[in-house]
Design a protein around this motif. Structure first.
Motif, mmCIF file in Angstrom:
data_model
loop_
_atom_site.group_PDB
_atom_site.id
_atom_site.type_symbol
_atom_site.label_atom_id
_atom_site.label_comp_id
_atom_site.label_asym_id
_atom_site.label_seq_id
_atom_site.Cartn_x
_atom_site.Cartn_y
_atom_site.Cartn_z
ATOM 1 N N LEU A 15 104.069 44.457 -1.294
ATOM 2 C CA LEU A 15 103.908 44.584 -2.749
ATOM 3 C C LEU A 15 104.013 43.220 -3.428
ATOM 4 C CD1 LEU A 15 103.795 46.471 -5.307
ATOM 5 C CD2 LEU A 15 106.284 46.392 -5.274
ATOM 6 N N GLY A 16 105.054 42.444 -3.067
ATOM 7 C CA GLY A 16 105.254 41.123 -3.668
ATOM 8 C C GLY A 16 104.075 40.201 -3.423
ATOM 9 N N THR A 17 103.588 40.195 -2.171
ATOM 10 C CA THR A 17 102.425 39.351 -1.828
ATOM 11 C C THR A 17 101.201 39.780 -2.617
ATOM 12 O OG1 THR A 17 103.325 39.118 0.397
ATOM 13 C CG2 THR A 17 101.012 38.542 0.108
ATOM 14 N N THR A 18 100.967 41.110 -2.695
ATOM 15 C CA THR A 18 99.790 41.628 -3.415
ATOM 16 C C THR A 18 99.851 41.273 -4.897
ATOM 17 O OG1 THR A 18 99.809 43.482 -1.866
ATOM 18 C CG2 THR A 18 98.388 43.699 -3.791
ATOM 19 N N ILE A 19 101.024 41.410 -5.502
ATOM 20 C CA ILE A 19 101.176 41.079 -6.941
ATOM 21 C C ILE A 19 100.841 39.605 -7.174
ATOM 22 C CG2 ILE A 19 102.881 40.761 -8.788
ATOM 23 C CD1 ILE A 19 104.246 43.313 -7.811
ATOM 24 N N THR A 20 101.380 38.731 -6.327
ATOM 25 C CA THR A 20 101.168 37.285 -6.535
ATOM 26 C C THR A 20 99.704 36.905 -6.359
ATOM 27 O OG1 THR A 20 103.405 36.807 -5.788
ATOM 28 C CG2 THR A 20 101.869 34.976 -5.777
ATOM 29 N N ILE A 21 99.068 37.398 -5.276
ATOM 30 C CA ILE A 21 97.696 36.940 -5.001
ATOM 31 C C ILE A 21 96.658 37.567 -5.923
ATOM 32 C CG2 ILE A 21 98.232 36.436 -2.583
ATOM 33 C CD1 ILE A 21 96.790 38.950 -1.763
ATOM 34 N N SER A 22 97.043 38.671 -6.611
ATOM 35 C CA SER A 22 96.052 39.324 -7.486
ATOM 36 C C SER A 22 96.317 39.070 -8.968
ATOM 37 C CB SER A 22 96.045 40.835 -7.224
ATOM 38 O OG SER A 22 97.327 41.371 -7.474
ATOM 39 N N SER A 23 97.349 38.272 -9.286
ATOM 40 C CA SER A 23 97.689 38.099 -10.707
ATOM 41 C C SER A 23 96.970 36.909 -11.327
ATOM 42 C CB SER A 23 99.206 37.924 -10.851
ATOM 43 O OG SER A 23 99.624 36.814 -10.098
ATOM 44 N N ASN A 24 96.753 37.000 -12.633
ATOM 45 C CA ASN A 24 96.194 35.891 -13.407
ATOM 46 C C ASN A 24 97.260 35.236 -14.274
ATOM 47 O OD1 ASN A 24 93.489 35.969 -12.603
ATOM 48 N ND2 ASN A 24 93.162 37.801 -13.860
ATOM 49 N N MET A 134 105.080 34.818 4.462
ATOM 50 C CA MET A 134 105.782 34.252 3.310
ATOM 51 C C MET A 134 105.118 32.978 2.786
ATOM 52 S SD MET A 134 108.060 36.454 2.820
ATOM 53 C CE MET A 134 109.027 35.702 1.562
ATOM 54 N N LYS A 135 104.220 32.411 3.580
ATOM 55 C CA LYS A 135 103.515 31.196 3.134
ATOM 56 C C LYS A 135 102.237 31.542 2.364
ATOM 57 C CE LYS A 135 106.339 28.409 5.229
ATOM 58 N NZ LYS A 135 106.169 27.517 6.348
ATOM 59 N N PHE A 136 101.797 32.808 2.477
ATOM 60 C CA PHE A 136 100.503 33.172 1.879
ATOM 61 C C PHE A 136 100.506 33.123 0.339
ATOM 62 C CE2 PHE A 136 97.062 36.520 1.198
ATOM 63 C CZ PHE A 136 96.048 35.590 1.317
ATOM 64 N N PRO A 137 101.511 33.747 -0.358
ATOM 65 C CA PRO A 137 101.497 33.673 -1.841
ATOM 66 C C PRO A 137 101.513 32.234 -2.389
ATOM 67 C CG PRO A 137 103.005 35.374 -1.089
ATOM 68 C CD PRO A 137 102.593 34.629 0.132
ATOM 69 N N PRO A 138 102.399 31.332 -1.890
ATOM 70 C CA PRO A 138 102.351 29.954 -2.406
ATOM 71 C C PRO A 138 101.014 29.250 -2.145
ATOM 72 C CG PRO A 138 104.389 30.307 -1.180
ATOM 73 C CD PRO A 138 103.532 31.492 -0.950
ATOM 74 N N ILE A 139 100.418 29.520 -0.958
ATOM 75 C CA ILE A 139 99.110 28.906 -0.646
ATOM 76 C C ILE A 139 98.049 29.393 -1.636
ATOM 77 C CG2 ILE A 139 97.203 28.997 1.028
ATOM 78 C CD1 ILE A 139 98.995 27.135 2.252
ATOM 79 N N THR A 140 98.100 30.694 -2.005
ATOM 80 C CA THR A 140 97.101 31.218 -2.967
ATOM 81 C C THR A 140 97.294 30.597 -4.354
ATOM 82 O OG1 THR A 140 98.509 33.138 -3.364
ATOM 83 C CG2 THR A 140 96.696 33.432 -1.824
ATOM 84 N N LEU A 141 98.562 30.332 -4.726
ATOM 85 C CA LEU A 141 98.803 29.670 -6.020
ATOM 86 C C LEU A 141 98.230 28.252 -6.012
ATOM 87 C CD1 LEU A 141 102.422 30.768 -7.020
ATOM 88 C CD2 LEU A 141 100.269 31.523 -7.999
ATOM 89 N N LEU A 142 98.404 27.544 -4.892
ATOM 90 C CA LEU A 142 97.797 26.212 -4.760
ATOM 91 C C LEU A 142 96.276 26.310 -4.831
ATOM 92 C CD1 LEU A 142 99.628 24.092 -2.011
ATOM 93 C CD2 LEU A 142 99.607 23.727 -4.460
ATOM 94 N N PHE A 143 95.732 27.335 -4.177
ATOM 95 C CA PHE A 143 94.283 27.566 -4.151
ATOM 96 C C PHE A 143 93.738 27.755 -5.574
ATOM 97 C CE2 PHE A 143 90.631 30.466 -3.925
ATOM 98 C CZ PHE A 143 89.811 29.810 -3.017
ATOM 99 N N MET A 144 94.462 28.562 -6.380
ATOM 100 C CA MET A 144 93.989 28.873 -7.740
ATOM 101 C C MET A 144 94.131 27.680 -8.688
ATOM 102 S SD MET A 144 94.957 32.842 -8.504
ATOM 103 C CE MET A 144 96.566 32.989 -7.790
ATOM 104 N N THR A 145 95.085 26.783 -8.402
ATOM 105 C CA THR A 145 95.286 25.637 -9.306
ATOM 106 C C THR A 145 94.758 24.332 -8.691
ATOM 107 O OG1 THR A 145 97.495 25.330 -8.367
ATOM 108 C CG2 THR A 145 97.358 26.635 -10.369
ATOM 109 N N SER A 146 93.991 24.443 -7.591
ATOM 110 C CA SER A 146 93.587 23.249 -6.822
ATOM 111 C C SER A 146 92.819 22.216 -7.647
ATOM 112 C CB SER A 146 92.754 23.657 -5.605
ATOM 113 O OG SER A 146 91.620 24.375 -6.018
ATOM 114 N N SER A 147 92.059 22.685 -8.655
ATOM 115 C CA SER A 147 91.224 21.751 -9.427
ATOM 116 C C SER A 147 92.059 20.809 -10.293
ATOM 117 C CB SER A 147 90.256 22.535 -10.312
ATOM 118 O OG SER A 147 90.988 23.421 -11.138
#
Length: 346
Positions: A15-24, A134-147
């Motif tokens: 649930l925690g991973t899904t919330i983080t990777i799908s949130s705006n 546990m590394k997946f949510p932080p990696i997705t946040l980096l992915f979304m802010t990479s620019s």
């Protein structure tokens, strides 16, 4: 641990991973990270050993600090720009604080100090979760802010991570600590390319997860926690020890195995970005990691005479994880020939 409790914690992790990777929204992403942290803590400390309690305490303090920094970064950005959207992180100070926070969460150098200790205090399966899920949510946040991230800072941290991940893993005898330094080294490869080609970072992460899962499950199957026990594991499961050799070499990034693919693509992309010196430094530093993977591989397949005590050879172990190990090890060895298809999908 109670099966119902284990199920609740596993669902909370998902649930925690899904919330983080799908949130705006930053607050939703932060909520997902917090749920993740709280769900993994009982799994780390379930053995009630002092080392496990210490690992859980260290993990909680470090993750709480990183989460506070994520929230502080997003609030600073909202204060200056009026935006709570994750992709609209434009304020330079916010970008710097966020990079620091995510680096702490991932365990990038110079914030790597907690990761080997926490992994050493956990069981192998919890260690696998800490190294991958546990590394997946932080990696997705980096992915979304990479620019909007600072390339110089990330490249510096990446090169230091690959260097220290290889260097500090050289004299380790505990398997979990070796895998922790391996993870730090791989995260260096992922973070160097995130600004230039974010999709390549995700591909690297997926393949790293695949190979690490294969190695951790193989260790768990043979109940291996240190190199001395790995040396006699071949007497129990000879075929698994042989496959483990190839999986470890794949994790090291040797051709013609799967692990060579992300390194090859990252070096190619860095060369395109006129960063040939960085690519060369990374390639040379990965030789440090190769040394301890070779040491692990050598210990896995070494032909020491077995102990004189009688024991049963486990040629066929009827465990449900065996099929999973077979699938993961096969994938972590044989995917390089279909690399054009993989790159086309990603």
């Amino acid at each position: 641990m109670n099966p119902q409790a284990k199920l609740i914690f596993s669902i909370s992790l998902l649930l925690g991973t899904t919330i983080t990777i799908s949130s705006n929204h930053w607050v939703m992403a932060w909520t997902g990270l917090e749920i993740n942290t709280l769900a993994i803590l009982p799994l780390i400390s379930k053995s009630h050993h002092p080392r496990a309690i210490e690992a859980a305490t260290k993990y909680f303090l470090v993750q709480a600090t990183a989460s506070a920094l994520v929230l502080f970064s997003s609030m600073t950005n909202a204060w200056h720009t009026g935006q709570w959207d994750i992709t609209q992180l434009t304020h330079p100070t916010s970008c710097l604080i966020l990079t620091t926070a995510i680096s702490i969460k991932l365990g990038l150098v110079p914030f790597h100090f907690w990761f080997p200790e926490v992994l050493q205090g956990s069981s192998l399966i919890t260690g696998l979760l800490l190294s991958t899920a546990m590394k997946f949510p932080p990696i997705t946040l980096l992915f979304m802010t990479s620019s909007s991230l600072n390339p110089t800072l990330l490249v510096t941290m990446a090169i230091l991570s690959v260097a220290l991940g290889g260097w500090m893993g050289l004299n380790q005898t505990q398997v979990r600590k070796i895998m922790a330094f391996s993870s730090i080294s791989h995260l260096g490869w992922m973070s160097i390319i995130i600004v230039y080609n974010p999709k390549l970072t995700l591909l690297n992460f997926y393949l790293y997860t695949l190979m690490t899962a294969a190695v951790f499950l193989a260790f768990n199957s043979t109940k291996t926690l240190k190199l001395s026990t790995l040396m006699t594991a071949w007497t129990k499961t000879p075929s698994l020890s042989g496959i483990l050799l190839l999986a470890l070499l794949s994790l090291a990034g040797l051709p013609p195995l799967t692990g060579f693919l992300p390194k090859w693509l990252i070096i190619q992309e860095l060369t395109k970005q006129d960063m040939a010196p960085a690519a060369m430094i990374l390639s040379l530093l990965s030789l440090l990691s190769l040394f301890f993977y070779l040491r692990l591989a050598y210990c896995a397949t070494i032909t020491l005479p077995p102990h004189t005590t009688n024991h049963m050879k486990q040629w066929h172990t009827n465990k449900p994880t065996n099929i999973l190990i077979a699938m993961l090890t096969t994938a972590s060895i044989t995917l390089l020939p279909i690399s054009p298809m993989i790159t086309a999908i990603v």
